[in-house]
Design an enzyme around this catalytic site. Structure first.
Site, PDB file in Angstrom:
ATOM      1  CD  GLU A 147      -3.274  -1.061   2.403  1.00  0.00           C
ATOM      2  OE1 GLU A 147      -2.587  -0.072   3.162  1.00  0.00           O
ATOM      3  OE2 GLU A 147      -3.937  -1.506   2.478  1.00  0.00           O
TER       4      GLU A 147
ATOM      5  CD  GLU B  52      -3.902  -5.641   3.301  1.00  0.00           C
ATOM      6  OE1 GLU B  52      -3.232  -5.714   3.738  1.00  0.00           O
ATOM      7  OE2 GLU B  52      -4.517  -4.057   4.644  1.00  0.00           O
TER       8      GLU B  52
HETATM    9  C1  DCB Z   1      -3.680  -1.838   5.847  1.00  0.00           C
HETATM   10  C2  DCB Z   1      -2.539  -2.131   5.705  1.00  0.00           C
HETATM   11  C3  DCB Z   1      -2.812  -3.109   7.144  1.00  0.00           C
HETATM   12  C4  DCB Z   1      -3.614  -2.354   8.308  1.00  0.00           C
HETATM   13  C5  DCB Z   1      -4.742  -2.467   7.733  1.00  0.00           C
HETATM   14  C6  DCB Z   1      -6.027  -2.456   8.378  1.00  0.00           C
HETATM   15  O1  DCB Z   1      -3.423   0.192   6.098  1.00  0.00           O
HETATM   16  F1  DCB Z   1      -2.054  -2.664   4.588  1.00  0.00           F
HETATM   17  O2  DCB Z   1      -1.186  -3.206   6.990  1.00  0.00           O
HETATM   18  O3  DCB Z   1      -3.420  -3.298   9.456  1.00  0.00           O
HETATM   19  O4  DCB Z   1      -5.160  -1.607   6.394  1.00  0.00           O
HETATM   20  O5  DCB Z   1      -5.160  -1.235   9.055  1.00  0.00           O
HETATM   21  C7  DCB Z   1      -3.641  -2.489  10.072  1.00  0.00           C
HETATM   22  C8  DCB Z   1      -3.558  -3.522  10.989  1.00  0.00           C
HETATM   23  C9  DCB Z   1      -2.753  -3.237  12.517  1.00  0.00           C
HETATM   24  C10 DCB Z   1      -1.573  -3.141  12.958  1.00  0.00           C
HETATM   25  C11 DCB Z   1      -1.587  -2.294  11.892  1.00  0.00           C
HETATM   26  C12 DCB Z   1       0.439  -0.988  11.786  1.00  0.00           C
HETATM   27  O6  DCB Z   1      -4.819  -4.113  11.191  1.00  0.00           O
HETATM   28  O7  DCB Z   1      -2.839  -4.621  13.330  1.00  0.00           O
HETATM   29  O8  DCB Z   1      -1.238  -1.517  14.166  1.00  0.00           O
HETATM   30  O9  DCB Z   1      -1.576  -2.554  10.359  1.00  0.00           O
HETATM   31  O10 DCB Z   1       0.914  -2.006  11.889  1.00  0.00           O
HETATM   32  C13 DCB Z   1      -4.517   1.080   5.644  1.00  0.00           C
HETATM   33  C14 DCB Z   1      -5.158   0.737   5.097  1.00  0.00           C
HETATM   34  C15 DCB Z   1      -5.913   1.682   4.211  1.00  0.00           C
HETATM   35  C16 DCB Z   1      -6.181   3.060   5.163  1.00  0.00           C
HETATM   36  C17 DCB Z   1      -4.705   3.339   6.128  1.00  0.00           C
HETATM   37  C18 DCB Z   1      -4.560   2.267   6.441  1.00  0.00           C
HETATM   38  N1  DCB Z   1      -7.014   4.121   4.624  1.00  0.00           N
HETATM   39  N2  DCB Z   1      -2.885   2.093   7.250  1.00  0.00           N
HETATM   40  O11 DCB Z   1      -8.083   4.322   3.937  1.00  0.00           O
HETATM   41  O12 DCB Z   1      -7.217   5.268   5.552  1.00  0.00           O
HETATM   42  O13 DCB Z   1      -3.610   3.228   8.313  1.00  0.00           O
HETATM   43  O14 DCB Z   1      -2.811   1.336   7.844  1.00  0.00           O
END
Ligand code: DCB
Length: 524
Positions: free
Chosen positions: A361, A449
């Site tokens: 991402e 994902e």
């Molecule tokens: C993506 C990432 C993934 C992330 C998930 C949920 O990030 F590919 O690594 O996973 O979506 O946010 C989260 C885990 C948490 C962990 C965190 C940091 O579930 O347990 O603490 O990663 O490693 C996204 C996807 C979309 C957006 C933002 C994120 N968005 N983000 O659209 O704003 O901020 O991580």
């Protein structure tokens, strides 16, 4: 003569079995109320026009046989059976249909050898048109243009198929192909019956429920699932992922959480547990930042290899995911990425199971033209040296949501797909529209994902919204991996806290998200 009389004497039993199906209840055990075909199946069943199997299943994903198709059409048209030539349960209906001129002797011989074979789409459409819409004609020039693979249509079906297109009974798959020789699933057939009845005016008596809006990008022809042994090498044709034999294929399964934190749930047993529930895909999310590969390459790489080997051992396809996240610009570690993927392709390049996802991402101050595209142009050749035909997945800015930018300026080369990531609590119709635009522009899309939660991994769960998403993806034949296979105390996690990674899982081990997702791996 002897044989014939024997046939006549032998089992009424089969006929009785079939007749008994009329009592099947409205709810089939394998027809989810939120699926794209549920309404059609219910209407047809409610009107007594079709029934499922004696065990309560409808079998939406199974190919419909000639006998099933003709006998249901006969019921729709009110055509009663006559004396058949075999003891097959549908022999009488088939004989009546043959005599009514719905098809010719050689298409479905009354001697029965094709009764239980999948019916080709072109023949199915001809029968339906003859039975229910015999008056409709289609203009050759106007309608043949709508069919990209018109040249594959056998001449004897021109009239009926052109008429069907003109009437709006059918449209092509997402590539505009009609796939005349392919079969069709029982769910697809059900939609056709329902539509033909409505078009013929005979559907008046059916309960009126709002009609499902026609997807702008039509559903693919019969999609198959199952694993690597059966499907072999993957190929991207147009926008659709296909198996080695060229059939549209859908991959569905789980993504790991960060291997540096939850590597234990990428164990063989854990991956095998998802396969038992119907998954044919696993995604190994190897974080680069946040204590991942960049800070601890040897140990994290080994976790990745264990996960990949575990998935292969379970006959699953597996994604090697270079999981950039806090390090939002893939260019920041281009050298490491090239080296890593070159190493992986050398190791797995001759294995049809392995898929390479080169940047999870991209986010932050990053653009498609300046950063992601040049990154892909540098990493893809490093993979191609050793893995000339493997599928490679490419991300895009804004956490792999900006596929419209990639669609405007796609990469050169084959077997590439573009990832679209969504979280059901955050993203909805707008992002789905983006997928449709991208598909229309010819961009192959892979949802490597997605989560039932908000984009931060928590909140919800948003199962209603997730259901809308999955129906949408199923209609378009798009593959997916769900975030994530771990027991972390966040709603997107598929496992309840404390679930053992080294035992078989009971349904109660799955979180609300996990239960929802696991029940949808084998959607029709
Ligand atoms: C993506 C990432 C993934 C992330 C998930 C949920 O990030 F590919 O690594 O996973 O979506 O946010 C989260 C885990 C948490 C962990 C965190 C940091 O579930 O347990 O603490 O990663 O490693 C996204 C996807 C979309 C957006 C933002 C994120 N968005 N983000 O659209 O704003 O901020 O991580």
């Amino acid at each position: 003569m002897r044989r014939k009389s024997l046939f006549l004497l032998v089992p009424l039993l089969l006929v009785l079995l079939w007749a008994g199906e009329g009592n099947a209840s409205a709810a089939f055990s394998d027809v989810r109320p939120d699926s794209w075909y549920a309404q059609a199946v219910e209407e047809m069943e409610g009107a007594g026009l079709l029934s499922g199997y004696p065990d309560g299943r409808f079998g939406p994903g199974e190919p419909i046989s000639a006998a099933q198709f003709v006998s249901i059409t006969a019921r729709c048209a009110g055509l009663g059976p006559v004396q058949g030539q075999t003891n097959h349960w549908a022999s009488g209906s088939l004989q009546a249909a043959l005599q009514a001129g719905w098809y010719d002797w050689d298409e479905i011989p009354p001697t029965g050898e094709k009764f239980d074979q999948p019916i080709p789409r072109q023949l199915a459409v001809k029968i339906l048109m003859k039975a229910l819409l015999p008056e409709v004609r289609g203009d050759y020039n106007a309608e043949s243009q709508k069919m990209k693979d018109f040249s594959r249509l056998d001449g004897r079906y021109y009239e009926a198929v052109l008429a069907a297109y003109a009437a709006g009974l059918t449209s092509g798959d997402e590539n505009g192909n009609f796939n005349p020789q392919n079969g069709l699933s029982r769910a697809e057939a059900c939609i056709l019956f329902q539509r033909a009845l409505k078009l013929s005016g005979a559907g008046e008596g059916l309960p009126t429920t709002p009609t499902v809006p026609e997807p702008e990008v039509p559903q693919p022809a019969v999609t198959v699932q199952s694993g690597v042994l059966e499907n072999g090498w993957l190929q991207v044709v147009g926008t659709q992922l296909r198996n080695e034999a060229g059939q549209p294929l859908v991959l569905r399964g789980m993504s790991s959480h960060g291997l540096q934190w939850y590597g234990q749930y990428a164990s063989r047993q854990s991956i095998q547990n998802t396969a038992r529930y119907g998954a044919n895909l696993f995604r190994a999310a190897m974080y680069t930042g946040e204590g991942g590969y960049l800070s601890n390459p040897t140990a994290v790489r080994q976790r990745l290899i264990n996960a990949v080997d575990g998935a292969i051992a379970s006959d699953m396809y597996v994604i090697i995911d270079w999981h950039i996240l806090s390090d939002g610009n893939p260019m920041d570690h281009l050298g490491e990425a090239k080296e890593f993927f070159s190493d992986m392709a050398r190791r797995y390049g001759d294995n049809p199971a392995v898929i390479y996802e080169i940047c999870n991402e991209p986010n932050g101050n990053v653009t498609w033209e300046r950063d992601v595209k040049p990154y892909a142009q540098a990493v893809i050749p490093a993979i191609r040296t050793y893995a000339p035909q493997s599928v490679i997945l490419v991300g895009s800015p804004t956490w792999s949501q900006d596929i419209h930018l990639a669609a405007q300026s796609p990469l050169e080369g084959g077997n590439l797909m573009y990832t679209l990531h969504f979280y059901a609590g955050t993203h909805g119709a707008e992002l789905r529209q983006r997928i449709d635009s991208a598909l229309s522009a010819g961009l192959p899309v892979f949802v490597s994902e997605w989560g039932t939660s908000r984009a931060d991994g928590g909140g919800g769960v948003f199962l209603q919204e997730a259901g809308e998403w999955l129906d949408f993806l199923a209609r378009r034949g798009i593959s997916w991996a769900n975030w994530s296979l771990c027991d972390k105390n966040e709603t997107s996690a598929a496992l309840n806290p404390g679930t053992s990674p080294d035992e078989t899982w009971a349904w109660e081990n799955l979180s609300p998200s996990g239960q929802f997702v696991f029940s949808r791996f084998s959607d029709a």
